[in-house]
Scaffold this motif. Sequence first.
Motif, PDB file in Angstrom:
ATOM      1  N   VAL A   1       0.864  -1.182   0.000  1.00  0.00           N
ATOM      2  CA  VAL A   1       0.000   0.000   0.000  1.00  0.00           C
ATOM      3  C   VAL A   1       0.900   1.231   0.000  1.00  0.00           C
ATOM      4  N   ILE A   2       0.752   2.069  -1.029  1.00  0.00           N
ATOM      5  CA  ILE A   2       1.576   3.275  -1.151  1.00  0.00           C
ATOM      6  C   ILE A   2       0.780   4.462  -0.595  1.00  0.00           C
ATOM      7  N   PRO A   3       1.251   5.093   0.479  1.00  0.00           N
ATOM      8  CA  PRO A   3       0.542   6.261   1.025  1.00  0.00           C
ATOM      9  C   PRO A   3       0.726   7.481   0.120  1.00  0.00           C
ATOM     10  N   GLU A   4      -0.127   8.464   0.300  1.00  0.00           N
ATOM     11  CA  GLU A   4       0.022   9.720  -0.423  1.00  0.00           C
ATOM     12  C   GLU A   4       1.140  10.572   0.147  1.00  0.00           C
ATOM     13  N   THR A   5       1.498  10.332   1.400  1.00  0.00           N
ATOM     14  CA  THR A   5       2.481  11.162   2.096  1.00  0.00           C
ATOM     15  C   THR A   5       3.692  10.339   2.497  1.00  0.00           C
ATOM     16  N   GLY A   6       4.766  11.045   2.943  1.00  0.00           N
ATOM     17  CA  GLY A   6       6.028  10.407   3.292  1.00  0.00           C
ATOM     18  C   GLY A   6       5.954   9.627   4.591  1.00  0.00           C
ATOM     19  N   PRO A   7       7.021   8.886   4.908  1.00  0.00           N
ATOM     20  CA  PRO A   7       7.017   8.017   6.094  1.00  0.00           C
ATOM     21  C   PRO A   7       6.833   8.762   7.412  1.00  0.00           C
ATOM     22  N   ASP A   8       7.333  10.015   7.504  1.00  0.00           N
ATOM     23  CA  ASP A   8       7.258  10.731   8.780  1.00  0.00           C
ATOM     24  C   ASP A   8       6.050  11.663   8.870  1.00  0.00           C
ATOM     25  N   SER A   9       5.105  11.535   7.925  1.00  0.00           N
ATOM     26  CA  SER A   9       3.937  12.413   7.924  1.00  0.00           C
ATOM     27  C   SER A   9       2.873  11.905   8.900  1.00  0.00           C
ATOM     28  N   ALA A  10       2.168  12.852   9.511  1.00  0.00           N
ATOM     29  CA  ALA A  10       1.070  12.485  10.414  1.00  0.00           C
ATOM     30  C   ALA A  10      -0.056  11.786   9.648  1.00  0.00           C
ATOM     31  N   ARG A  11      -0.213  12.103   8.367  1.00  0.00           N
ATOM     32  CA  ARG A  11      -1.253  11.458   7.562  1.00  0.00           C
ATOM     33  C   ARG A  11      -0.921   9.979   7.320  1.00  0.00           C
ATOM     34  N   THR A  12       0.370   9.649   7.163  1.00  0.00           N
ATOM     35  CA  THR A  12       0.759   8.247   7.025  1.00  0.00           C
ATOM     36  C   THR A  12       0.483   7.484   8.314  1.00  0.00           C
ATOM     37  N   ASP A  13       0.777   8.124   9.431  1.00  0.00           N
ATOM     38  CA  ASP A  13       0.458   7.533  10.735  1.00  0.00           C
ATOM     39  C   ASP A  13      -1.046   7.252  10.831  1.00  0.00           C
ATOM     40  N   ARG A  14      -1.841   8.204  10.390  1.00  0.00           N
ATOM     41  CA  ARG A  14      -3.292   8.029  10.439  1.00  0.00           C
ATOM     42  C   ARG A  14      -3.754   6.894   9.521  1.00  0.00           C
ATOM     43  N   LEU A  15      -3.091   6.744   8.358  1.00  0.00           N
ATOM     44  CA  LEU A  15      -3.454   5.674   7.432  1.00  0.00           C
ATOM     45  C   LEU A  15      -3.201   4.301   8.051  1.00  0.00           C
ATOM     46  N   VAL A  16      -2.073   4.144   8.754  1.00  0.00           N
ATOM     47  CA  VAL A  16      -1.787   2.871   9.420  1.00  0.00           C
ATOM     48  C   VAL A  16      -2.881   2.557  10.438  1.00  0.00           C
ATOM     49  N   ARG A  17      -3.304   3.566  11.181  1.00  0.00           N
ATOM     50  CA  ARG A  17      -4.363   3.352  12.167  1.00  0.00           C
ATOM     51  C   ARG A  17      -5.688   3.000  11.471  1.00  0.00           C
ATOM     52  N   ASP A  18      -5.939   3.662  10.336  1.00  0.00           N
ATOM     53  CA  ASP A  18      -7.190   3.393   9.609  1.00  0.00           C
ATOM     54  C   ASP A  18      -7.220   1.966   9.070  1.00  0.00           C
ATOM     55  N   ILE A  19      -6.083   1.472   8.563  1.00  0.00           N
ATOM     56  CA  ILE A  19      -6.037   0.092   8.046  1.00  0.00           C
ATOM     57  C   ILE A  19      -6.330  -0.893   9.171  1.00  0.00           C
ATOM     58  N   ARG A  20      -5.720  -0.666  10.329  1.00  0.00           N
ATOM     59  CA  ARG A  20      -5.936  -1.568  11.462  1.00  0.00           C
ATOM     60  C   ARG A  20      -7.374  -1.463  11.971  1.00  0.00           C
TER      61      ARG A  20
END
Length: 567
Positions: free
Chosen positions: A306-325
């Motif tokens: 899964v390729i996020p729209e944002t970089g590894p250190d972005s808060a949006r990527t953090d949110r995406l990981v939480r959303d998947i779980r």
Amino acid sequence: YGSNGVHIGPSEIIGVGVAVLVLVVTFGSLLAAGMSLLPALLGVAVGLAGLFALTPAVSISSTAVTLALMLGLAVGIDYILFILTRHRQQLARGTDPRESIALANGTAGSAVVFAGSTVIIALAALSVIGIPFLTVMGLGAAGAVLVAVLAAITLLPALAGFAGTRLTPKPGSKEARRATDPDGSAGRTTLGARWVRTVVAKPLLTVLAVAGILLALALPAADLRLALPDNASAPVTSTERKAYDTVGDKFGPGFNGPLLVLTETDKGSGARAGAQAAQKLRDLKGVEAVLPPVPTRDAAQTVIQVIPETGPDSARTDRLVRDIRAAAPDIRESTGATVAVTGTTAVNIDVSTRLSDSLLPFMAIVVGLSLILLTVVFRSLVVPLKAAFGFLLSVAASLGLVVALFQWGWLADTLGLAHTGPVVSFLPIILIGVLFGLAMDYEVFLVSGMREEWVHTGVARGSVIDGARHSVRVVTAAALIMFTVFAGFFPLDDALIKPIAFALAVGVAIDAFAVRLTLVPAVLALAGRHAWWLPAWLDRVLPDLDVEGTRLQKAPQVRHKEPERVS
């Protein structure tokens, strides 16, 4: 660079050089300055040798070694400074060299053991979090501090024995006059005494001003975000950084930190369930692309990138990981496949989350420990409460400056920062642990003299001024040494060490000069006689640690003669 990637460059050498200069100015003697530096350097060498000896059995990162070097060198010089200062003061008063170094080791050396133990406990507590590389980092740094303490209380007395009376300040020198005129009766007023008098002249104004400034510096800490650095934090000229920037520019920032999603089904086709799960993942917010499922050796499993729209250190990527779980139960219900998220980006997010969750409990333990220890040492309620409040102000102000520089990017171009973003996830815990030990050391060194004056005179404000007369100079020198050693590691192109070095340098400066040398005397002067009050029942219950070895100083010096031989 050494075999483990440890860098010793011009900035670190300059830092040690400035430390030597501070020692020469403090002692007024090249011999005393060398006596302070030699045991510290030998202690660091032994500590690093022990760490390197473990490399065949344990994976040790260059960051762990550099942190051990930084802390071992800084605390090693400081601890020796405290003991050697006491030794030279006693020599100037005519004490026999052997008795003097023994007494200095029993008084200032006890305080060193106390302060070093607090740092060691706080660093070793990193192993409780359960993250392997943090465990190695914490135990390695704790080992370096342990060796520094042992060098201060064993090697320094041995070297002092060789030096004998040569460490005695020259008669008529400032050092000798300060030692032989402890109460300032000769009319000489030291800079430390003048500063403390200024501070306590209007104590309420001083407290409000210092607390207001530190709270203002702490405001950015409310926006603190923690993460582990990635290749975006690498030096601009490195191949890692060039590849990271190129991938981000050409394909998008999310391609630098893809998420790996494992799907597994108990029955039916794993490939079909994986394809259905991939379709569900495409619908989530923040997803740039979902690659086709790749089967594993197990027919029931597939791996989806899964390729996020944002970089590894972005808060949006953090949110995406939480959303998947969070979406995993729905995906299992509709496809029959369980979903688990991993990959470097997800692991770093999990580590940062665990560290964030452990920050407040760790802080509570440290503050609680400081309250207990200082209550036992000083038999007072105001002193420990004031010390804990000042410690919290120091940590908050330091984190605020770290956020402003490394996260918000203030003065980033001026200081040569190539990348700004979330703060290194384990920085707050290391800052709390190290600053706690140093703050307790400075607190004991300063307040013990004030308490001694209070016991002798019973004059509240006068005991604050007279008790701090000599301590101010030593604490100032110790803080300057700490600051220069830590600041010497700031120019390193290391995304882990640079913010830690900055945080420790400004933390020591704030705690020593703003809190211990300014806020502490003002609060004690404001509290007056109540500063030394302790309920009688609590005084009976608490043990007497005698950290500063006051009973040794009161004990008569008895010389035992050898029995005469009978012919």
